[in-house]
Design a protein around this motif. Structure first.
Motif, PDB file in Angstrom:
ATOM      1  N   ALA A   1     -19.627  17.540  39.152  1.00 45.85           N
ATOM      2  CA  ALA A   1     -20.337  18.170  40.268  1.00 45.85           C
ATOM      3  C   ALA A   1     -19.556  19.345  40.838  1.00 45.85           C
ATOM      4  CB  ALA A   1     -20.600  17.140  41.360  1.00 45.85           C
ATOM      5  N   VAL A   2     -18.247  19.381  40.620  1.00 45.80           N
ATOM      6  CA  VAL A   2     -17.433  20.419  41.257  1.00 45.80           C
ATOM      7  C   VAL A   2     -16.767  21.362  40.272  1.00 45.80           C
ATOM      8  CG1 VAL A   2     -16.986  19.060  43.317  1.00 45.80           C
ATOM      9  CG2 VAL A   2     -15.457  18.831  41.359  1.00 45.80           C
ATOM     10  N   GLU A   3     -16.682  20.976  38.986  1.00 47.60           N
ATOM     11  CA  GLU A   3     -15.974  21.835  38.046  1.00 47.60           C
ATOM     12  C   GLU A   3     -16.374  21.505  36.616  1.00 47.60           C
ATOM     13  OE1 GLU A   3     -11.799  21.120  38.006  1.00 47.60           O
ATOM     14  OE2 GLU A   3     -12.010  18.956  37.840  1.00 47.60           O
ATOM     15  N   ARG A   4     -15.953  22.380  35.713  1.00 49.43           N
ATOM     16  CA  ARG A   4     -16.057  22.106  34.285  1.00 49.43           C
ATOM     17  C   ARG A   4     -14.634  21.976  33.778  1.00 49.43           C
ATOM     18  NH1 ARG A   4     -16.186  25.172  29.431  1.00 49.43           N
ATOM     19  NH2 ARG A   4     -15.844  27.057  30.626  1.00 49.43           N
ATOM     20  N   PRO A   5     -14.152  20.749  33.572  1.00 48.40           N
ATOM     21  CA  PRO A   5     -12.758  20.558  33.182  1.00 48.40           C
ATOM     22  C   PRO A   5     -12.423  21.322  31.908  1.00 48.40           C
ATOM     23  CG  PRO A   5     -13.802  18.465  33.733  1.00 48.40           C
ATOM     24  CD  PRO A   5     -14.884  19.483  33.669  1.00 48.40           C
ATOM     25  N   VAL A   6     -11.265  21.939  31.887  1.00 49.32           N
ATOM     26  CA  VAL A   6     -10.777  22.645  30.708  1.00 49.32           C
ATOM     27  C   VAL A   6      -9.527  21.934  30.228  1.00 49.32           C
ATOM     28  CG1 VAL A   6      -9.890  24.818  29.797  1.00 49.32           C
ATOM     29  CG2 VAL A   6     -11.715  24.845  31.508  1.00 49.32           C
TER      30      VAL A   6
ATOM     31  N   ASN B   1     -19.018  27.791  20.386  1.00 49.69           N
ATOM     32  CA  ASN B   1     -18.630  28.036  21.776  1.00 49.69           C
ATOM     33  C   ASN B   1     -17.284  27.388  22.093  1.00 49.69           C
ATOM     34  OD1 ASN B   1     -22.012  27.697  22.852  1.00 49.69           O
ATOM     35  ND2 ASN B   1     -20.834  29.572  22.873  1.00 49.69           N
ATOM     36  N   HIS B   2     -16.562  27.997  23.021  1.00 52.17           N
ATOM     37  CA  HIS B   2     -15.359  27.357  23.555  1.00 52.17           C
ATOM     38  C   HIS B   2     -15.719  26.026  24.194  1.00 52.17           C
ATOM     39  CE1 HIS B   2     -12.660  26.466  26.996  1.00 52.17           C
ATOM     40  NE2 HIS B   2     -11.714  26.787  26.147  1.00 52.17           N
ATOM     41  N   HIS B   3     -16.846  25.978  24.924  1.00 51.79           N
ATOM     42  CA  HIS B   3     -17.166  24.727  25.620  1.00 51.79           C
ATOM     43  C   HIS B   3     -17.572  23.614  24.659  1.00 51.79           C
ATOM     44  CE1 HIS B   3     -21.564  26.025  25.781  1.00 51.79           C
ATOM     45  NE2 HIS B   3     -21.713  24.720  25.588  1.00 51.79           N
ATOM     46  N   VAL B   4     -17.971  23.957  23.435  1.00 50.24           N
ATOM     47  CA  VAL B   4     -18.220  22.930  22.425  1.00 50.24           C
ATOM     48  C   VAL B   4     -16.894  22.302  21.996  1.00 50.24           C
ATOM     49  CG1 VAL B   4     -18.997  22.523  20.050  1.00 50.24           C
ATOM     50  CG2 VAL B   4     -20.393  23.897  21.603  1.00 50.24           C
ATOM     51  N   VAL B   5     -15.895  23.142  21.720  1.00 47.10           N
ATOM     52  CA  VAL B   5     -14.581  22.630  21.328  1.00 47.10           C
ATOM     53  C   VAL B   5     -13.887  21.973  22.519  1.00 47.10           C
ATOM     54  CG1 VAL B   5     -12.352  23.252  20.304  1.00 47.10           C
ATOM     55  CG2 VAL B   5     -14.418  24.407  19.547  1.00 47.10           C
ATOM     56  N   ASN B   6     -14.158  22.466  23.726  1.00 47.53           N
ATOM     57  CA  ASN B   6     -13.571  21.884  24.937  1.00 47.53           C
ATOM     58  C   ASN B   6     -14.010  20.438  25.145  1.00 47.53           C
ATOM     59  OD1 ASN B   6     -11.971  22.485  27.444  1.00 47.53           O
ATOM     60  ND2 ASN B   6     -13.902  21.948  28.427  1.00 47.53           N
ATOM     61  N   ALA B   7     -15.240  20.109  24.740  1.00 47.54           N
ATOM     62  CA  ALA B   7     -15.742  18.732  24.689  1.00 47.54           C
ATOM     63  C   ALA B   7     -15.562  17.969  25.996  1.00 47.54           C
ATOM     64  CB  ALA B   7     -15.058  17.970  23.539  1.00 47.54           C
ATOM     65  N   ARG B   8     -15.998  18.582  27.088  1.00 47.49           N
ATOM     66  CA  ARG B   8     -15.929  17.903  28.380  1.00 47.49           C
ATOM     67  C   ARG B   8     -17.229  18.090  29.125  1.00 47.49           C
ATOM     68  NH1 ARG B   8     -11.936  16.407  26.240  1.00 47.49           N
ATOM     69  NH2 ARG B   8      -9.919  15.858  27.182  1.00 47.49           N
ATOM     70  N   LYS B   9     -17.700  17.022  29.738  1.00 48.59           N
ATOM     71  CA  LYS B   9     -18.874  17.081  30.598  1.00 48.59           C
ATOM     72  C   LYS B   9     -18.525  17.836  31.871  1.00 48.59           C
ATOM     73  CE  LYS B   9     -21.384  14.084  33.762  1.00 48.59           C
ATOM     74  NZ  LYS B   9     -21.445  12.736  34.330  1.00 48.59           N
ATOM     75  N   ARG B  10     -19.453  18.631  32.339  1.00 52.31           N
ATOM     76  CA  ARG B  10     -19.286  19.265  33.651  1.00 52.31           C
ATOM     77  C   ARG B  10     -19.428  18.231  34.745  1.00 52.31           C
ATOM     78  NH1 ARG B  10     -22.671  24.383  35.392  1.00 52.31           N
ATOM     79  NH2 ARG B  10     -22.377  23.206  37.279  1.00 52.31           N
TER      80      ARG B  10
ATOM     81  N   LEU C   1      -7.285  26.261  14.711  1.00 57.99           N
ATOM     82  CA  LEU C   1      -8.025  26.954  15.771  1.00 57.99           C
ATOM     83  C   LEU C   1      -7.406  28.334  15.889  1.00 57.99           C
ATOM     84  CD1 LEU C   1     -10.058  27.065  18.108  1.00 57.99           C
ATOM     85  CD2 LEU C   1      -8.323  25.992  19.566  1.00 57.99           C
ATOM     86  N   LEU C   2      -8.128  29.341  15.432  1.00 58.92           N
ATOM     87  CA  LEU C   2      -7.558  30.677  15.308  1.00 58.92           C
ATOM     88  C   LEU C   2      -7.596  31.473  16.601  1.00 58.92           C
ATOM     89  CD1 LEU C   2      -9.118  31.671  11.871  1.00 58.92           C
ATOM     90  CD2 LEU C   2      -6.747  31.025  12.309  1.00 58.92           C
ATOM     91  N   ALA C   3      -8.703  31.380  17.335  1.00 59.55           N
ATOM     92  CA  ALA C   3      -8.865  32.210  18.540  1.00 59.55           C
ATOM     93  C   ALA C   3      -9.932  31.594  19.412  1.00 59.55           C
ATOM     94  CB  ALA C   3      -9.249  33.644  18.151  1.00 59.55           C
ATOM     95  N   TRP C   4      -9.813  31.859  20.717  1.00 57.25           N
ATOM     96  CA  TRP C   4     -10.835  31.368  21.643  1.00 57.25           C
ATOM     97  C   TRP C   4     -10.725  32.117  22.963  1.00 57.25           C
ATOM     98  CZ3 TRP C   4      -6.246  28.802  20.912  1.00 57.25           C
ATOM     99  CH2 TRP C   4      -5.520  28.451  22.043  1.00 57.25           C
ATOM    100  N   ASP C   5     -11.803  32.066  23.727  1.00 58.27           N
ATOM    101  CA  ASP C   5     -11.808  32.643  25.069  1.00 58.27           C
ATOM    102  C   ASP C   5     -12.827  31.880  25.901  1.00 58.27           C
ATOM    103  OD1 ASP C   5     -10.993  34.871  26.969  1.00 58.27           O
ATOM    104  OD2 ASP C   5     -13.167  35.091  26.979  1.00 58.27           O
ATOM    105  N   GLU C   6     -12.384  31.424  27.072  1.00 53.80           N
ATOM    106  CA  GLU C   6     -13.260  30.633  27.928  1.00 53.80           C
ATOM    107  C   GLU C   6     -14.353  31.492  28.560  1.00 53.80           C
ATOM    108  OE1 GLU C   6     -13.015  27.826  31.945  1.00 53.80           O
ATOM    109  OE2 GLU C   6     -11.188  28.640  31.048  1.00 53.80           O
ATOM    110  N   GLU C   7     -14.019  32.703  28.986  1.00 51.69           N
ATOM    111  CA  GLU C   7     -14.994  33.536  29.682  1.00 51.69           C
ATOM    112  C   GLU C   7     -16.120  33.982  28.756  1.00 51.69           C
ATOM    113  OE1 GLU C   7     -15.218  37.616  32.397  1.00 51.69           O
ATOM    114  OE2 GLU C   7     -13.280  36.803  31.766  1.00 51.69           O
TER     115      GLU C   7
ATOM    116  N   GLY D   1     -21.151  20.679  29.046  1.00 51.21           N
ATOM    117  CA  GLY D   1     -20.038  21.408  29.653  1.00 51.21           C
ATOM    118  C   GLY D   1     -20.272  22.895  29.720  1.00 51.21           C
ATOM    119  N   GLU D   2     -21.560  23.303  29.713  1.00 52.18           N
ATOM    120  CA  GLU D   2     -21.849  24.736  29.760  1.00 52.18           C
ATOM    121  C   GLU D   2     -21.309  25.350  31.037  1.00 52.18           C
ATOM    122  OE1 GLU D   2     -25.953  25.561  29.395  1.00 52.18           O
ATOM    123  OE2 GLU D   2     -26.164  24.583  27.447  1.00 52.18           O
ATOM    124  N   PRO D   3     -20.696  26.540  30.933  1.00 49.79           N
ATOM    125  CA  PRO D   3     -20.243  27.232  32.148  1.00 49.79           C
ATOM    126  C   PRO D   3     -21.426  27.762  32.926  1.00 49.79           C
ATOM    127  CG  PRO D   3     -19.969  28.637  30.232  1.00 49.79           C
ATOM    128  CD  PRO D   3     -20.413  27.289  29.712  1.00 49.79           C
ATOM    129  N   ASP D   4     -21.212  27.990  34.217  1.00 47.43           N
ATOM    130  CA  ASP D   4     -22.269  28.554  35.044  1.00 47.43           C
ATOM    131  C   ASP D   4     -22.569  29.972  34.605  1.00 47.43           C
ATOM    132  OD1 ASP D   4     -23.049  26.535  36.790  1.00 47.43           O
ATOM    133  OD2 ASP D   4     -21.282  26.836  38.041  1.00 47.43           O
TER     134      ASP D   4
END
Length: 389
Positions: free
Chosen positions: A193-198, A182-191, A236-242, A107-110
């Motif tokens: 073809a069109v998006e990375r689900p949050v 990483n946020h995307h580790v806790v987000n735990a979603r596969k990317r 979960l104390l703090a997070w930021d997707e960007e 689920g790594e961001p671009d």
């Protein structure tokens, strides 16, 4: 059934390359599936023609997001195939596919791939690359602060149906009981073809609370789930997707060393490469370290870009300088064609978030968390700076 990792054109290209390079040999099939659950391998259809068998295997794996143990069978198969190939062009075909599968599975961001050239072989070879012997002891101590993290996905307040399979990453202690990943580790979603689900914030918190962090997970412990305990998270104390970070408070965490973090952004110049080290749990496996052959070639206020060896599961790892100070939070890997590194026309470019940017974001958006980390960091004695060698 999840969305396929690779389009059908790429599957055909992999099949054709595998046939051309002899990977379709039935005698090699077991080697290519090394590391994939035998029960899954045994469930795959068996076909009489080698080329058809490879095509069938690729199609079946391409539709499976991950197995019950958290592994991605297509990624394992591609990685094993790369290890069997000596032809550079063929390796690039498989390595490119592996990079995309690993990135999407995590689920790594671009991250923008267009980076300028900057490294030349001469800048690396013609300098003394030795370090003080104490460097080894410092690394061993730093490694005790690093953990493998497993996260189960939730949706609508319940485990994702029909089967919640664990996502793996790496985390590390920034203060007593506070784990960064990483946020995307806790987000735990596969990317896709069109998006990375949050996920919804409520589900994100459930996933954080259900996470399990395992410290001291070494090669000698592989396969023994009881060798070291797994710690749950209390908050979960703090997070930021960007910026792609998350800070968790561990529940009932025993005293353990935490890592020193940089207060200023790391800067680099083209003629003075900076070596960094990454302690990681690639693929959810026991702890490994990428040492010093990892040169930072570009940096700005937010990002650090560097060459190293990482793979899925390395997300969330600390990027450390030679005095074992964390300068960045590793978040993704890209392959580029316009960068020269050690005589190669293509190279991996990894991207991490500067710790100074992460701390600045915490100060502005989560001041209590920032204050807790700052107080802990101020209690650390600053080590002597490494001598120029």
């Amino acid at each position: 059934m999840s969305d396929p990792y690779l389009p059908q054109d790429d599957i055909v290209k992999l099949r054709d390359t595998a046939v051309e390079q002899g990977l379709a040999d039935p005698m090699l099939r077991r080697l290519l599936f090394e590391g994939v659950l035998p029960k899954y391998r045994g469930s795959l259809p068996m076909l009489p023609a080698p080329g058809q068998q490879v095509h069938s295997d690729l199609n079946e794996m391409n539709r499976v997001e991950r197995l019950i143990d958290g592994t991605v069978p297509l990624a394992v198969w591609l990685r094993n195939s790369v290890g069997q190939l000596s032809d550079a062009a063929a390796r690039d075909v498989f390595q490119d596919a592996l990079d995309r599968v690993v990135r999407d599975a995590a689920g790594e961001p671009d991250v923008a791939p267009d980076v300028p050239t900057g490294e030349t072989k001469e800048e690396i070879v013609f300098r003394d690359d030795t370090v003080p012997f104490e460097f080894l002891g410092g690394g061993a101590l730093a490694g005790t602060s690093v953990a493998r993290v497993k996260v189960l996905p939730y949706a609508g307040g319940a485990l994702l149906q029909p089967l919640a399979l664990p996502h793996t990453g790496t985390g590390w202690l920034i203060a007593p009981g506070l784990l960064v990943t990483n946020h995307h580790v806790v987000n735990a979603r596969k990317r896709t073809a069109v998006e990375r689900p949050v996920v919804d914030p409520a589900d994100l918190r459930l996933q954080a609370l259900g996470s399990r962090s395992r410290f001291d997970y070494l090669a000698e412990d592989e396969g023994d789930a009881g060798a070291t305990p797994e710690l749950s998270a209390a908050e979960l104390l703090a997070w930021d997707e960007e910026l792609d970070y998350a800070v968790l408070r561990l529940a009932d965490a025993p005293p353990r060393p935490f890592l020193r973090v940089a207060t200023e952004p790391l800067t680099v110049t083209p003629d003075v490469p900076v070596a960094v080290n990454i302690i990681q749990h690639p693929g959810g496996e026991p702890k490994r370290i990428a040492l010093r052959n990892n040169l930072v070639f570009e940096a700005d206020e937010t990002d650090l870009r560097y060459f190293t060896d990482t793979r899925g599961g390395s997300s969330g790892s600390p990027v450390l300088t030679d005095d074992w100070t964390v300068v960045a939070l590793h978040r993704g890997t890209r392959r580029v064609s316009d960068v020269s590194f050690q005589g190669k026309s293509t190279a991996f470019v990894n991207v991490g978030t500067q710790l100074s940017a992460l701390m600045r974001h915490l100060r502005e958006n989560s001041p209590q968390v920032h204050a807790e980390i700052t107080a802990a960091q101020s209690a650390l004695s600053r080590p002597p700076q490494p001598q120029e060698v």
